[in-house]
Design a protein around this motif. Structure first.
Motif, PDB file in Angstrom:
ATOM      1  N   THR A 175      -1.679 -54.766 -48.059  1.00 16.79           N
ATOM      2  CA  THR A 175      -2.002 -54.681 -49.484  1.00 16.79           C
ATOM      3  C   THR A 175      -2.899 -53.475 -49.693  1.00 16.79           C
ATOM      4  OG1 THR A 175      -3.849 -56.215 -49.122  1.00 16.79           O
ATOM      5  CG2 THR A 175      -1.783 -57.142 -49.931  1.00 16.79           C
ATOM      6  N   LEU A 213      -4.290 -51.302 -51.921  1.00 19.34           N
ATOM      7  CA  LEU A 213      -4.547 -51.191 -53.344  1.00 19.34           C
ATOM      8  C   LEU A 213      -5.497 -50.027 -53.620  1.00 19.34           C
ATOM      9  CD1 LEU A 213      -5.136 -55.005 -53.915  1.00 19.34           C
ATOM     10  CD2 LEU A 213      -2.982 -53.752 -54.114  1.00 19.34           C
ATOM     11  N   LEU A 214      -5.747 -49.793 -54.906  1.00 17.29           N
ATOM     12  CA  LEU A 214      -6.697 -48.750 -55.275  1.00 17.29           C
ATOM     13  C   LEU A 214      -8.067 -49.049 -54.674  1.00 17.29           C
ATOM     14  CD1 LEU A 214      -7.433 -46.200 -56.802  1.00 17.29           C
ATOM     15  CD2 LEU A 214      -7.783 -47.593 -58.854  1.00 17.29           C
ATOM     16  N   ILE A 253      -3.222 -45.102 -46.603  1.00 16.30           N
ATOM     17  CA  ILE A 253      -3.260 -45.809 -47.879  1.00 16.30           C
ATOM     18  C   ILE A 253      -2.422 -45.066 -48.919  1.00 16.30           C
ATOM     19  CG2 ILE A 253      -4.756 -46.536 -49.779  1.00 16.30           C
ATOM     20  CD1 ILE A 253      -7.009 -46.771 -47.567  1.00 16.30           C
ATOM     21  N   ASN A 277       1.560 -45.983 -50.582  1.00 16.23           N
ATOM     22  CA  ASN A 277       1.833 -46.093 -52.011  1.00 16.23           C
ATOM     23  C   ASN A 277       2.748 -44.987 -52.513  1.00 16.23           C
ATOM     24  OD1 ASN A 277       0.166 -48.375 -53.373  1.00 16.23           O
ATOM     25  ND2 ASN A 277      -1.243 -47.485 -51.885  1.00 16.23           N
ATOM     26  N   ASP A 293       2.436 -41.739 -52.117  1.00 16.89           N
ATOM     27  CA  ASP A 293       1.737 -40.532 -52.555  1.00 16.89           C
ATOM     28  C   ASP A 293       1.688 -39.511 -51.420  1.00 16.89           C
ATOM     29  OD1 ASP A 293       0.035 -38.637 -53.613  1.00 16.89           O
ATOM     30  OD2 ASP A 293      -1.345 -40.101 -54.482  1.00 16.89           O
ATOM     31  N   ARG A 320       6.097 -45.669 -48.782  1.00 18.86           N
ATOM     32  CA  ARG A 320       6.722 -46.321 -49.926  1.00 18.86           C
ATOM     33  C   ARG A 320       6.755 -47.842 -49.776  1.00 18.86           C
ATOM     34  NH1 ARG A 320      11.922 -43.431 -52.289  1.00 18.86           N
ATOM     35  NH2 ARG A 320      11.274 -44.719 -54.053  1.00 18.86           N
ATOM     36  N   SER A 349       4.817 -49.292 -51.406  1.00 19.55           N
ATOM     37  CA  SER A 349       4.751 -49.358 -52.864  1.00 19.55           C
ATOM     38  C   SER A 349       5.062 -47.960 -53.385  1.00 19.55           C
ATOM     39  CB  SER A 349       3.353 -49.797 -53.313  1.00 19.55           C
ATOM     40  OG  SER A 349       3.123 -49.466 -54.664  1.00 19.55           O
ATOM     41  N   THR A 350       5.561 -47.879 -54.592  1.00 22.29           N
ATOM     42  CA  THR A 350       5.864 -46.565 -55.182  1.00 22.29           C
ATOM     43  C   THR A 350       4.993 -46.272 -56.400  1.00 22.29           C
ATOM     44  OG1 THR A 350       7.628 -47.530 -56.541  1.00 22.29           O
ATOM     45  CG2 THR A 350       8.259 -46.622 -54.392  1.00 22.29           C
ATOM     46  N   LYS A 351       3.922 -47.037 -56.576  1.00 21.58           N
ATOM     47  CA  LYS A 351       3.161 -46.907 -57.823  1.00 21.58           C
ATOM     48  C   LYS A 351       2.349 -45.613 -57.908  1.00 21.58           C
ATOM     49  CE  LYS A 351      -0.537 -49.925 -56.074  1.00 21.58           C
ATOM     50  NZ  LYS A 351      -1.242 -51.208 -56.312  1.00 21.58           N
ATOM     51  N   TRP A 352       2.083 -44.935 -56.759  1.00 23.52           N
ATOM     52  CA  TRP A 352       1.366 -43.658 -56.811  1.00 23.52           C
ATOM     53  C   TRP A 352       2.292 -42.490 -56.467  1.00 23.52           C
ATOM     54  CZ3 TRP A 352      -3.443 -44.899 -53.244  1.00 23.52           C
ATOM     55  CH2 TRP A 352      -4.147 -45.985 -53.792  1.00 23.52           C
ATOM     56  N   GLN A 353       3.575 -42.673 -56.534  1.00 26.10           N
ATOM     57  CA  GLN A 353       4.523 -41.738 -55.943  1.00 26.10           C
ATOM     58  C   GLN A 353       4.324 -40.296 -56.416  1.00 26.10           C
ATOM     59  OE1 GLN A 353       8.448 -43.224 -55.789  1.00 26.10           O
ATOM     60  NE2 GLN A 353       9.359 -41.331 -55.030  1.00 26.10           N
TER      61      GLN A 353
END
Length: 457
Positions: A211, A213-214, A247, A251, A253, A296, A298-302
């Protein structure tokens, strides 16, 4: 990476209060490989018994040249001995350095093992698996006439713990700059080191749960700043930057991930050399961050590799890199009304575990303050009193958790009318706590910070 013949860089000299040590004979630039050395005596990972080990070591000592044997037998030894075999074993146990190489556990190096300890060491020791040699590199510029120092202990710790470990293992007390700070500065250094350990655990927990996260990036950001507060070019920085790279990449990035990885590479090259296994691995990650298995998740900061702002000053660039945001505006009481707002009314599992949870707290003038309001709501399903009042509560996710009263009156301030099943308990700014016995729950200490109403959450 500057690389100069070791014999021209240092000399073995008497150090006041320390015995022998290595002293720079010329200015040594940061990142210079000060020495690269093979062991003269090694110990195996496993052995049958101490007598066998003595024989194994004695055979190696006998094979040394007369000069090497004399140098070896005059090394620091805190263990009593009657024979050369016992003396040799004591030397290895006192000053032996770790070797990560198959069946070999550690060894003695005639030059590297002469380097004294300092908690604010200016050089870094490392077993280079690629070249099968022990290396020492300058962590920062070392001036001619300055003693070369390394760090003997495994983990950074507060002053009292460091002194205790050094006394127990090596029988000396450190008087380096870090250990000689005035009390107030020493306490501040200890607080930084304690917080670094806490952040390492928090990042590790998020990593185990996958997980990222930010808040996990915020932990890494704070960790880097704390390391820099300890002093320039801290040996812990490469690991902190690697955490940040992982990290970001997890995400999606790539832009930030590449920059963090490049900083990790720079730190590893400085401390271990560009031919070290870690520097090579970090460099490969910096060149192609998408190869990280976590990429990836997660892709929220891609972002793509080239999505790096070019016109920002240093401060603004660091804010962009670390995704720093201004503290959230504290919501007013008028906004504090929607019971479906999980940020304002979190479940027990979503509560912070400490003031260091950066989803809930931010640093203000050296202390951590809430970034927003939150309140835990739970329905009373049971109660009991032994040493103190304990309420069993059901949260918004229908999980039951204990609320322990550690007020001055141990819960006796609550009336029987208030302690009834079906009543709702409201605890502002609640935190998750782990107790010695029983399940995790909430520790309640301030009577003014709890309300009970006849209403379901």
């Amino acid at each position: 990476m500057p690389h100069i013949n070791g014999s021209s860089l240092y000399a073995l000299q008497d150090i006041p209060g320390k015995g022998k040590g290595l002293v720079a004979t010329e200015n040594i630039p940061k990142g210079t490989r000060i020495l690269s050395e093979q062991p003269v005596v090694t110990t195996p990972q496993r052995h049958r018994d101490e007598e066998w080990l003595k024989i194994h070591i004695s055979e190696q000592v006998e094979r040394l040249s007369e000069q090497q044997r004399h140098s070896f037998l005059t090394m620091y030894n805190i263990y009593p001995y009657k024979t050369v075999a016992e003396q040799s074993l004591g030397i290895i146990r006192t000053i032996g350095l770790p070797i990560e190489d198959g069946d070999i556990e550690g060894g003695v190096f005639l030059e590297a093992c002469r380097i004294n300890h300092a908690c604010d060491n200016n050089a870094q020791k490392h077993w280079n698996q690629a070249i099968k040699r022990h290396t020492v590199h300058a962590l920062r510029d070392i001036s001619k006439g300055e003693e070369i120092t390394i760090y003997y202990l495994g983990l950074d710790s507060g002053r009292a713990i460091r002194q205790k470990k050094l006394q127990e293992k090596f029988q000396f007390l450190c008087a380096c700059r870090l250990c000689s700070l005035p009390p107030e500065e020493s306490e501040e250094s200890d607080r930084r080191l304690k917080r670094i350990d806490e952040l390492d655990d928090l990042i590790g927990r998020d990593g185990m749960r996958l997980t990222f996260l930010l808040r996990t990036l915020r932990y890494a950001d704070e960790r880097v700043r704390l390391y820099n507060g300890q002093g320039p070019d801290n040996a812990g920085l490469p690991r902190a930057y690697l955490d940040a790279a992982q990290i970001a990449i997890a995400n999606g990035d790539l832009a930030r991930g590449r920059i963090f990885a490049e900083r990790a590479v720079e730190g590893r090259r400085t401390a271990q050399g560009s031919d070290s296994k870690e520097a090579i691995e970090y460099d490969a990650l910096a060149r192609n961050p998408s190869k990280l298995p976590l990429y990836r998740l997660s892709t929220k900061w891609q972002t793509s590799l080239d999505e790096v702002p070019q016109s920002l000053d240093t401060s603004d660039f660091e804010d962009w890199l670390w995704k720093r945001e201004k503290a959230k505006q504290v919501k007013t009481l008028a906004q504090f009304a929607d019971l479906r707002d999980r940020e304002m009314f979190p479940s027990f599992a979503a509560l912070p575990a400490s003031d260091g949870d950066l989803d809930f707290y931010g640093e203000v003038d050296g202390s951590y303050q809430p970034l927003h309001r939150w309140c835990f709501l739970g329905e009373i399903t049971n109660s009991m009193t032994l040493h103190h009042l304990e309420l069993e509560l059901m949260d918004v996710d229908n999980n039951t958790i204990p609320l322990h009263f550690y007020t001055d009156d141990r819960g006796r301030e609550m009336t029987p009318v208030q302690i009834q099943n079906g009543y709702t308990v409201a605890v502002p700014y609640a935190k998750r706590r782990v107790f010695t016995y029983g399940d995790p729950g909430i520790r309640h200490e301030d009577p003014k910070m709890l309300k009970v109403r006849l209403a379901n959450p």
